[in-house]
Design a protein around this motif. Structure first.
Motif, short mmCIF file in Angstrom:
data_model
loop_
_atom_site.label_atom_id
_atom_site.label_comp_id
_atom_site.label_asym_id
_atom_site.label_seq_id
_atom_site.Cartn_x
_atom_site.Cartn_y
_atom_site.Cartn_z
N LEU A 139 52.37 19.43 20.23
CA LEU A 139 53.45 20.41 20.05
C LEU A 139 54.59 20.05 19.67
CD1 LEU A 139 52.83 22.29 23.60
CD2 LEU A 139 52.14 23.27 21.29
N LEU A 149 48.39 25.74 23.46
CA LEU A 149 49.09 26.27 24.45
C LEU A 149 48.13 26.84 25.45
CD1 LEU A 149 51.78 28.20 22.39
CD2 LEU A 149 52.17 26.23 23.99
N TYR A 168 53.81 27.74 29.61
CA TYR A 168 52.88 27.89 28.50
C TYR A 168 52.33 29.22 28.19
CZ TYR A 168 54.06 23.00 28.19
OH TYR A 168 54.55 21.60 28.01
N ARG A 171 55.12 30.93 26.55
CA ARG A 171 55.09 30.66 25.11
C ARG A 171 53.93 31.37 24.09
NH1 ARG A 171 56.70 24.36 24.35
NH2 ARG A 171 55.88 24.97 22.31
N LEU A 172 53.07 31.36 24.78
CA LEU A 172 51.73 31.71 24.39
C LEU A 172 51.66 33.43 24.08
CD1 LEU A 172 48.76 31.40 22.95
CD2 LEU A 172 47.83 31.34 25.09
#
Length: 502
Positions: A139, A149, A168, A171-172
């Motif tokens: 990452l 992710l 995560y 973020r995804l």
């Protein structure tokens, strides 16, 4: 693994192979690349490309064998090593995949594909901390890698790490708002926090995106049930049941959930559907019996427990539940036989012992009841219910001194109810210990000042002691409530049926 282009494009066979590969004709391309390799045993590219064709065809074992042969002549080939690692991952042999990747880690920098493959292998080996470290390293150069992710979310869920999963997943989902991996992660986080309203929103989104996801429907049902939407929860559970192919296994999980929703008819139908597929599924038959029992169909429930016991006579839970049903139906002797079977299989089971004693008591066999209450006290000296039972039997047998000792034991064990102090006061009065009786009646009144029976009997004892002014005062207080004098000792909850399992 991707196709490696031949440096020499003149050979007709290679050109044909590459064209076939580009058209997706992988079987034909495989044969053509193998033909090219047969013309030159040292042709690394043709062999590697043939392995790529095998991978595209899903023939992972053959691809691994071919790459192993290639590495015998070209042991440092990055493409062959990478391809071999990928084959082993698909063959669910992550240990071998790590061995294949090891030479690639000698390069600086480490190839990104090799690092990702290693992270996947570590994840499959449940070496999660090492896998997380590798994924995080990727990452740093590829911060928007959805695949990385998603795998980090999967690790977070597998290890129940709420902060990791949430980080995560968020973020995804910022990159891919309809990412099912991200939504599953956020739903898991909400369930861990017991935020069932949020969990139901995420699970609802998930079933819209993947309507055939049985687990999503089931988790939606759980979330709705625990956020107090039982009707919607039942619908979700029924959809999960409809989607499952293995109806019997699914019913064993879904029927109890439907039961919690109060959807007893649906729970019964769910069990019956599963049992039609697997008639000998004892756990599911037990679930059905419990559903019938809760629905008030006691006789059918008893028949169901009896069916279970014909197949599985050592099923202690079935004996126990059958005993409870028969006791509720005022059939104490049949209940006794069921509880006796349960105790024979589990001699120290307190609730079964208590109900065994109660069955004897209700059948009129006080000495037998006394024996089983005594056994319960011997095995479980701290059991209030067992001591209460002995005290109740002693009272019925008019063994007041023994009953008084047992009431004192109850107090020592921490029972401080007004009823217990009242009963103890009565016993003291009957055994001529009137001053102590006054003290116990006052203890009862300290806990319940409106306990009219205690007031009346306290007045009688005070009068008998010649303290008539005090007697009149408490009788005046008792006059404000409907009551009558109690002149017999009442056992404390000694007739309760214990229907919990332990």
């Amino acid at each position: 693994m991707n196709l490696v282009l031949q440096p020499d494009q003149k050979a007709d066979v290679v050109a044909r192979a590459e064209a076939q590969f580009a058209e997706g004709a992988y079987e034909d391309a495989l044969n053509s690349f193998l033909s090219a390799a047969s013309l030159d045993s040292m042709d690394l590219t043709a062999r590697t490309n043939a392995a790529v064709c095998l991978e595209r065809l899903g023939r992972w074992t053959e691809a691994a064998d071919l790459l192993q042969q290639t590495l015998e002549t070209h042991p440092a080939s990055p493409e062959a090593l990478m391809g071999l690692a990928i084959c082993y991952l698909h063959l669910e042999n992550p240990g071998k995949a790590l061995e294949a990747l090891e030479p690639l880690y000698a390069a600086t920098p480490v190839p990104g594909r090799a690092r990702f493959a290693k992270a996947v292998a570590l994840q499959l080996l449940s070496r999660f901390e090492e896998a997380i470290e590798e994924y995080r390293e990727i990452l740093t150069s590829e911060p928007d890698s959805a695949e990385v992710l998603a795998n980090l979310v999967a690790i977070g869920m597998a290890t129940a790490q709420e902060p990791l999963t949430r980080e995560y997943s968020e973020r995804l989902i910022s990159l891919q708002p309809e990412s099912t991996s991200a939504i599953r992660g956020l739903a898991a986080c909400a369930l861990w926090r017991q935020d069932y309203e949020e969990a139901s929103r995420h699970c609802g989104s998930l079933v819209e995106l993947v309507p055939e996801d049985t687990n999503a429907w089931f988790n939606l049902g759980i979330s709705l049930l625990r956020s107090h939407h039982p009707l919607e929860a039942a619908k979700a559970f029924l959809e999960a049941m409809r989607l499952r192919c293995d109806k019997a296994q699914a019913a064993a999980v879904i029927a109890p959930a439907l039961r919690q929703c109060g959807a007893l008819e649906d729970a019964r139908a769910c069990c019956e559907q599963g049992l039609s597929e697997q008639p000998g599924n004892t756990p599911l038959a037990m679930v059905l019996a419990g559903v019938l029992e809760e629905a008030g169909d006691a006789e059918t429930a008893a028949q169901q427990y009896t069916k279970v016991l014909m197949v599985q006579p050592e099923n202690t839970e079935a004996w126990f539940r059958l005993g409870c049903l028969r006791l509720a139906q005022e059939d104490p002797r049949t209940a006794f036989e069921a509880f006796q079977s349960a105790v024979r299989l589990r001699p120290e089971w307190l609730e079964a012992l208590l109900n065994l004693a109660l069955s004897s008591w209700r059948a009129g066999d006080l000495e037998e009841a006394r024996q089983y209450y005594g056994e319960a006290v011997r095995l479980h000296p701290g059991s209030l219910e067992a001591v209460r039972g002995l005290a109740g039997i002693a009272i019925e047998l008019r063994r007041y001194d023994e009953a008084l000792d047992l009431h004192g034991r109850l107090i020592d064990l921490g029972d401080s109810s007004a009823e217990l102090y009242f009963n103890t006061g009565l016993l003291l009065d009957k055994t001529g210990q009137r001053e102590d009786a006054v003290r116990l009646y006052r203890e009862a009144l300290a806990l319940n000042s409106q306990f009219s029976e205690a007031l009346l009997n306290l007045g009688h004892v005070l009068k008998a002691l010649g303290r008539e002014d005090e007697a009149r005062a408490v009788w005046l207080q008792a006059a404000h409530s409907d009551s009558c004098s109690v002149d017999s000792v009442q056992p404390l909850r000694s007739g309760a049926v214990f229907d919990r399992l332990s």
